[in-house]
Write an enzyme that holds these catalytic residues in place. Structure first.
Site, short mmCIF file in Angstrom:
data_model
loop_
_atom_site.label_atom_id
_atom_site.label_comp_id
_atom_site.label_asym_id
_atom_site.label_seq_id
_atom_site.Cartn_x
_atom_site.Cartn_y
_atom_site.Cartn_z
N ASP A 161 9.15 6.17 -7.01
CA ASP A 161 7.89 5.53 -6.64
C ASP A 161 8.25 4.12 -6.18
O ASP A 161 8.59 3.25 -7.01
CB ASP A 161 6.96 5.51 -7.86
N GLN B 39 5.99 -0.75 -5.52
CA GLN B 39 6.15 -2.19 -5.78
C GLN B 39 7.47 -2.75 -5.24
O GLN B 39 7.71 -3.95 -5.32
CB GLN B 39 6.05 -2.49 -7.29
N HIS C 214 3.30 4.18 -13.21
CA HIS C 214 1.88 4.10 -12.84
C HIS C 214 1.30 5.51 -13.00
O HIS C 214 2.03 6.51 -12.88
CB HIS C 214 1.83 3.66 -11.37
N CYS D 89 -3.56 0.81 -14.42
CA CYS D 89 -3.25 2.24 -14.23
C CYS D 89 -1.92 2.60 -14.87
O CYS D 89 -1.15 3.40 -14.32
CB CYS D 89 -3.22 2.63 -12.76
N LYS E 95 0.11 -2.13 0.44
CA LYS E 95 0.71 -3.11 -0.46
C LYS E 95 1.78 -3.94 0.25
O LYS E 95 2.39 -4.81 -0.34
CB LYS E 95 1.35 -2.41 -1.67
C1 LIG Z 1 4.01 1.43 -9.03
C2 LIG Z 1 2.80 1.99 -8.34
N1 LIG Z 1 2.78 3.28 -7.99
C3 LIG Z 1 1.75 3.84 -7.36
C4 LIG Z 1 0.64 3.11 -7.05
C5 LIG Z 1 -0.49 3.77 -6.36
O1 LIG Z 1 -0.68 3.26 -5.09
P1 LIG Z 1 -1.90 3.80 -4.20
O2 LIG Z 1 -3.13 3.52 -5.00
O3 LIG Z 1 -1.82 3.02 -2.96
O4 LIG Z 1 -1.70 5.24 -4.02
C6 LIG Z 1 0.60 1.75 -7.41
C7 LIG Z 1 -0.61 0.95 -7.14
O5 LIG Z 1 -0.90 -0.01 -7.80
C8 LIG Z 1 1.70 1.19 -8.06
O6 LIG Z 1 1.72 -0.10 -8.41
#
Ligand SMILES: Cc1ncc(COP(=O)(O)O)c(C=O)c1O
Length: 407
Positions: free
Chosen positions: A195, A198, A117, A362, A221
């Site tokens: 990260d 998910q 992401h 993203c 999430k």
């Molecule tokens: C894999 C992953 N990393 C990071 C993020 C970013 O999350 P946040 O917008 O809550 O910081 C997302 C959000 O969709 C994501 O799916």
């Protein structure tokens, strides 16, 4: 197994609603015990943390620190000092990149993956581009939508500073072998940064079993409040990291000539934190524990398997990511030949009140690598059921007729 009807009753935003909410990878709904706790904070506490020498402030601080301990337990951390509260997963990763940037004895390659992401790419990119000490490199994704391990091993070397990767891709659902990647990073002297945005909503993550150095995720999430993220870091590493933000509570002493930072994790939490969200997050963790992470995982896997099975039967629909039978996140991305994902998402919304996500999610480098302009994504969680997947499939077929996709 989960009793979806009773689970659904816990979610005021879904109760007695027609909405079929399949955009859970973007953000999840919030159950009533969590929203009640948010309100309780404002109705019954309302004070700040740490600062007050009075009973009400102490009570707030105790509840606040209770969530920190509970979060540490939830991910198997050794101590609550390893849990830093942030604004979201994105901020957690930015804090990390900023701190590494200012960590004087570090320089070399930062490896990210094509399936990351933007939140786990851009902080590193900014860091690399604003310094001549770091170079950013991407580990490739293979044709099956999995991390290309050969490419990874070729790129990881003794001058790698960090390997940053998603535990599960937010677009193709690919599930990465966290322990294996962490071991490879460590064998090359690099930090392993995961990260977990998910992963955490659906499955247990134990930071000690996987031996990760850092883990970032977002509360919103995983049935939690918005405005709250978590950065886990091994205590000895957090100790060495310079703080990214200056302000109240992150400093122990600040005279005109000398400054001493507060201990971890407060060193990273400048200013008044999201107190209500943090206190309410303990109810999120209780709720997830009550449902049981293994039941959640089974439920989401069942829905994902059904979606893969049924969507595949639609002529002209192409699914991306690892095949059936492979471990996968709770989402499916696809394209319908001849129909733009935005048009499909708008049609599903107007035909049957179905909310999916469409676009680049993203994750532009991944779309670039897969030669795609955009994708549609349906993602599942505890309150979804199989009937909703049938309705998704029927609505896609109907949308195809209306929008004139390939027959
Ligand atoms: C894999 C992953 N990393 C990071 C993020 C970013 O999350 P946040 O917008 O809550 O910081 C997302 C959000 O969709 C994501 O799916």
């Amino acid at each position: 197994m989960l009793d979806v009807n009773s689970v659904r009753d816990d979610f005021p935003a879904l109760k007695n609603q027609d909405l079929i909410y399949l955009d859970n990878a973007a953000t999840s709904m919030t159950p009533e015990p969590v929203t009640r706790e948010l309100i309780n904070y404002y109705h019954e506490l309302g004070t700040s943390v740490y600062r007050g020498i009075y009973k009400r402030a102490e009570e707030t601080t105790n509840k606040f620190e209770y969530t920190r301990r509970k979060t540490a337990d939830f991910i198997g951390a050794e101590s609550s000092r390893e849990i830093v509260f942030t604004k979201n997963c994105t901020e957690s990763l930015n804090i990390l990149a900023y701190s590494l940037h200012h960590w004087k004895d570090r320089n070399g390659k930062i490896l990210v993956t094509e399936m990351d992401h933007h939140s786990n790419i851009l902080p590193w990119r900014i860091m690399a581009e604003s310094s001549n000490r770091f170079q950013l490199e991407y580990v490739r994704v293979n044709r099956e939508g999995q991390l290309d391990m050969e490419d990874l091993e070729a790129k990881l070397s003794s001058n790698s500073v960090a390997l940053a990767f998603p535990a599960i891709s937010n677009v193709i659902g690919a599930y990465n072998p966290v322990k294996k990647l962490t071991d490879l990073a460590h064998e090359n002297g690099a930090l392993a940064v995961v990260d977990g945005a998910q992963w955490l909503p659906h499955r247990q993550f134990n930071v000690r079993d996987y031996n990760v150095d850092f883990l970032a995720f977002s509360a919103h999430k995983m049935l939690g409040p918005t405005g709250l993220g978590i950065l886990y870091g091994k205590e000895e590493l957090l100790e060495q990291m310079p703080p990214p933000f200056g302000g109240g509570e992150m400093v122990r002493s600040n005279t005109k000539t000398e400054v001493t930072w507060n201990e971890v994790p407060q060193k990273f939490e400048a200013g008044t934190p999201p107190i209500a969200q943090i206190i309410a997050f303990s109810k999120t963790l209780s709720y997830l524990n009550k449902l049981g992470m293994s039941s959640i995982r089974k439920h989401v896997n069942k829905l994902t398997a059904k979606a893969l099975r049924e969507l595949e039967k639609i002529p002209g629909l192409k699914i991306f990511g690892p095949g059936k039978g492979e471990e996968r996140g709770g989402l499916v991305s696809f394209n319908l030949e001849g129909v733009h994902p935005h048009d499909l998402a708008a049609a599903l919304d107007s035909l049957d009140d179905i909310a999916i996500r469409a676009g680049l999610h993203c994750a532009q480098p991944l779309h670039e690598a897969m030669k795609l302009n955009a994708t549609s994504r349906a993602s599942f969680y505890v309150y979804n059921d199989e009937a909703e997947i049938d309705r998704l499939v029927d609505a896609i077929k109907e949308a195809k007729n209306v929008l004139g996709g390939e027959k």
